[in-house]
Design an enzyme around this catalytic site. Sequence first.
Site, PDB file in Angstrom:
ATOM      1  N   LYS A 155       0.927  -1.136  -0.002  1.00  0.00           N
ATOM      2  CA  LYS A 155      -0.100  -0.257   0.034  1.00  0.00           C
ATOM      3  C   LYS A 155       1.013   1.285   0.055  1.00  0.00           C
ATOM      4  O   LYS A 155       1.543   1.523   0.960  1.00  0.00           O
ATOM      5  CB  LYS A 155      -0.883  -0.023   1.117  1.00  0.00           C
ATOM      6  CG  LYS A 155      -1.795   1.132   1.371  1.00  0.00           C
ATOM      7  CD  LYS A 155      -1.415   1.978   2.549  1.00  0.00           C
ATOM      8  CE  LYS A 155      -2.051   3.623   2.563  1.00  0.00           C
ATOM      9  NZ  LYS A 155      -1.680   4.455   1.399  1.00  0.00           N
ATOM     10  N   GLU A 229       9.425   2.166  10.462  1.00  0.00           N
ATOM     11  CA  GLU A 229      10.793   2.986  10.403  1.00  0.00           C
ATOM     12  C   GLU A 229      10.193   4.542  10.368  1.00  0.00           C
ATOM     13  O   GLU A 229       9.692   4.568   9.375  1.00  0.00           O
ATOM     14  CB  GLU A 229      11.320   2.613   9.070  1.00  0.00           C
ATOM     15  CG  GLU A 229      11.973   1.317   9.049  1.00  0.00           C
ATOM     16  CD  GLU A 229      12.503   0.629   8.009  1.00  0.00           C
ATOM     17  OE1 GLU A 229      12.953   1.528   6.962  1.00  0.00           O
ATOM     18  OE2 GLU A 229      12.689  -0.629   7.959  1.00  0.00           O
ATOM     19  N   CYS A 263      14.389  10.930   5.340  1.00  0.00           N
ATOM     20  CA  CYS A 263      14.114  10.477   7.034  1.00  0.00           C
ATOM     21  C   CYS A 263      15.668  10.687   7.548  1.00  0.00           C
ATOM     22  O   CYS A 263      15.348  10.977   8.875  1.00  0.00           O
ATOM     23  CB  CYS A 263      13.653   8.993   7.145  1.00  0.00           C
ATOM     24  SG  CYS A 263      14.899   7.805   6.072  1.00  0.00           S
ATOM     25  N   GLU A 362      10.487  17.269  13.495  1.00  0.00           N
ATOM     26  CA  GLU A 362      10.979  17.010  12.412  1.00  0.00           C
ATOM     27  C   GLU A 362      10.567  18.052  11.483  1.00  0.00           C
ATOM     28  O   GLU A 362       9.452  18.349  11.561  1.00  0.00           O
ATOM     29  CB  GLU A 362      10.431  15.573  11.918  1.00  0.00           C
ATOM     30  CG  GLU A 362      10.915  15.347  10.546  1.00  0.00           C
ATOM     31  CD  GLU A 362      10.623  13.807  10.387  1.00  0.00           C
ATOM     32  OE1 GLU A 362       9.298  13.399  10.687  1.00  0.00           O
ATOM     33  OE2 GLU A 362      11.449  13.057   9.765  1.00  0.00           O
TER      34      GLU A 362
HETATM   35  P1  NAP Z   1       3.067   9.194   6.744  1.00  0.00           P
HETATM   36  O1  NAP Z   1       1.852  10.226   6.629  1.00  0.00           O
HETATM   37  O2  NAP Z   1       3.135   8.403   8.162  1.00  0.00           O
HETATM   38  O3  NAP Z   1       2.497   7.912   5.489  1.00  0.00           O
HETATM   39  C1  NAP Z   1       3.405   6.905   5.359  1.00  0.00           C
HETATM   40  C2  NAP Z   1       2.395   5.755   4.650  1.00  0.00           C
HETATM   41  O4  NAP Z   1       1.466   5.465   5.597  1.00  0.00           O
HETATM   42  C3  NAP Z   1       1.236   6.287   3.677  1.00  0.00           C
HETATM   43  O5  NAP Z   1       1.235   5.077   2.746  1.00  0.00           O
HETATM   44  C4  NAP Z   1       0.201   6.611   4.167  1.00  0.00           C
HETATM   45  O6  NAP Z   1      -0.860   6.593   3.323  1.00  0.00           O
HETATM   46  C5  NAP Z   1       0.189   5.784   5.245  1.00  0.00           C
HETATM   47  N1  NAP Z   1      -0.568   6.038   6.703  1.00  0.00           N
HETATM   48  C6  NAP Z   1      -0.141   7.118   7.138  1.00  0.00           C
HETATM   49  N2  NAP Z   1      -0.905   7.176   8.452  1.00  0.00           N
HETATM   50  C7  NAP Z   1      -1.732   5.888   8.499  1.00  0.00           C
HETATM   51  C8  NAP Z   1      -2.813   5.677   9.439  1.00  0.00           C
HETATM   52  N3  NAP Z   1      -3.296   5.932  10.438  1.00  0.00           N
HETATM   53  N4  NAP Z   1      -3.488   4.186   8.958  1.00  0.00           N
HETATM   54  C9  NAP Z   1      -2.891   4.039   7.956  1.00  0.00           C
HETATM   55  N5  NAP Z   1      -2.230   4.235   6.909  1.00  0.00           N
HETATM   56  C10 NAP Z   1      -1.376   5.276   7.367  1.00  0.00           C
HETATM   57  O7  NAP Z   1       4.329   9.540   6.103  1.00  0.00           O
HETATM   58  P2  NAP Z   1       4.848  10.304   4.916  1.00  0.00           P
HETATM   59  O8  NAP Z   1       4.615  11.536   5.016  1.00  0.00           O
HETATM   60  O9  NAP Z   1       4.377   9.484   3.566  1.00  0.00           O
HETATM   61  O10 NAP Z   1       6.419  10.167   5.201  1.00  0.00           O
HETATM   62  C11 NAP Z   1       7.307  10.811   5.566  1.00  0.00           C
HETATM   63  C12 NAP Z   1       7.619  10.491   7.041  1.00  0.00           C
HETATM   64  O11 NAP Z   1       8.318   9.044   6.928  1.00  0.00           O
HETATM   65  C13 NAP Z   1       8.758  11.246   7.752  1.00  0.00           C
HETATM   66  O12 NAP Z   1       8.316  11.369   9.102  1.00  0.00           O
HETATM   67  C14 NAP Z   1       9.821  10.448   7.517  1.00  0.00           C
HETATM   68  O13 NAP Z   1      10.948  10.504   8.643  1.00  0.00           O
HETATM   69  C15 NAP Z   1       9.453   9.292   7.683  1.00  0.00           C
HETATM   70  N6  NAP Z   1      10.280   8.300   6.984  1.00  0.00           N
HETATM   71  C16 NAP Z   1      11.095   7.323   7.769  1.00  0.00           C
HETATM   72  C17 NAP Z   1      12.021   6.376   7.193  1.00  0.00           C
HETATM   73  C18 NAP Z   1      12.893   5.574   8.279  1.00  0.00           C
HETATM   74  O14 NAP Z   1      13.562   4.699   7.250  1.00  0.00           O
HETATM   75  N7  NAP Z   1      12.844   5.674   9.304  1.00  0.00           N
HETATM   76  C19 NAP Z   1      12.365   6.299   5.786  1.00  0.00           C
HETATM   77  C20 NAP Z   1      11.523   7.332   4.925  1.00  0.00           C
HETATM   78  C21 NAP Z   1      10.722   8.070   5.566  1.00  0.00           C
HETATM   79  P3  NAP Z   1      -1.256   7.869   2.917  1.00  0.00           P
HETATM   80  O15 NAP Z   1      -0.462   8.521   1.976  1.00  0.00           O
HETATM   81  O16 NAP Z   1      -2.688   7.554   2.019  1.00  0.00           O
HETATM   82  O17 NAP Z   1      -1.783   8.957   3.842  1.00  0.00           O
END
Ligand code: NAP
Length: 461
Positions: A155, A229, A263, A362
Amino acid sequence: MAMIQCISPVDGSVYAERAALSFDAAKDVVARARKAQKAWAKRPLEERVQLVLKGAARLNEMSDVVVPELAWQMGRPIKYGGEYKGFNERSNYVASIAADALAPVVIEESDRFERRIEREAHGVVFVVAPWNYPYMTAINTIAPALMAGNTVVLKHASQTLLVGERLVQAFIEAGVPEDVFQNVFLDHQTTSALIAAGSFNFVNFTGSVEGGRSMERAAAGTFTGLGLELGGKDPGYVMEDADLEAAVDTLMDGATYNSGQCCCGIERIYVHESLYDAFVEKSVAWVSNYKLGNPLDPETSLGPMANKRFAKVVREQIADAVSKGAKALVDPKLFPQDDGGAYLAPQVLVDVDHSMAFMREETFGPAVGIMKVKSDEEALALMNDSQYGLTASLWTKDAERAARLGREIETGTVFMNRADYLDPALCWTGVKETGRGGSLSIIGFQNLTRPKSFHLKKVTA
Ligand code: NAP
């Protein structure tokens, strides 16, 4: 029917939309994945590895489509050619270690006993991926999970709606059976409901801390394994013996590449007082060289942020810090393309401190704060003053000092004289609110499989 949309940061248009699957339709997808898994796991490891590599190669052949599509979806300039370098490096590396990583641990092979620990695939692995490095973050789990004999349901983020489709297309065209790797379009509620129903044997979530919390809540009581992550606020520390030019170059690239949406991007920098003035001056000059603009223009080196709501967070953090005494050093006149929306100029802030959200939360944008420090102790305390713990980047000529400090730093990775890089031979992991688990490396394979012990007694007497 609920639609999921990707709003392009290039011009604010709806670039793509897809219908979200209902819970029942999603359950059917999972049922197909489960049915296909046993036969997939029975295929020889080498066959699975080769099919995954063929899938990765097929995606490389699609670069003419993939690279501009990525620019439209999340704003990365086409100049950088997509994510193929890291994507290929990771796929190839995990392929090269798969046999060793999944080999049984043999304790005894004698006339009387066979005793060993084998690795067995979990079953159906669910990958929830983010938009910021949509191919690289997804492949970290997809490649080893499939190689290890799991089937995968992906997904992807709404912002990078088409990436899952492209990945599955490439893998299926390369010969991976259809039900072995499937893409789904899901809203949050259905995502959580599927996990809560115990549909998956393992979930790997890469994204925000809040998203990670939702995954934990959804999985509670189901005993589903979770890899999380999550976010970061990664520090750099420049010591008095650092190579100044190299430190500026790598740390500023780490802070601003991909519009700071990494990230493990550098979000705060601590510089020894003896190098501080020179470091700040060179850093401002470094970011002033960016060409902000339309990511489809081959000259553009800094694209828009992936969504204007992400840029809004960065603008608010900067404004808050400035209202509390911080100084913004990059002249906005150098970036007339900054439109107050998704197109955001890079920024360097000084006179910052940890009372400011800009230095604690962040930021995930092309902006970084720089603070002067007097000692390792002071730098260490500041680096650890964070709820996050992904990486830290130390700049010194003294590897022994870096290792000593590294043991005191609360992060999953410690770099010396490099930053913002994921080495597939090492475990990618975080501490504190950055999550738990670990991907890539031999440990990634272990997390995507479970141990099974064989204790075979060959004689009854
Ligand atoms: P996000 O908003 O949490 O979304 C990540 C994924 O999860 C998306 O597919 C999103 O779907 C889904 N999602 C989010 N909340 C959800 C929920 N409550 N229920 C079900 N699915 C959910 O994060 P992002 O904005 O895409 O990515 C940026 C973040 O990722 C930053 O905080 C970054 O630091 C972190 N990151 C961490 C790493 C690591 O290796 N530690 C690597 C890359 C990124 P939708 O898009 O449809 O909302």
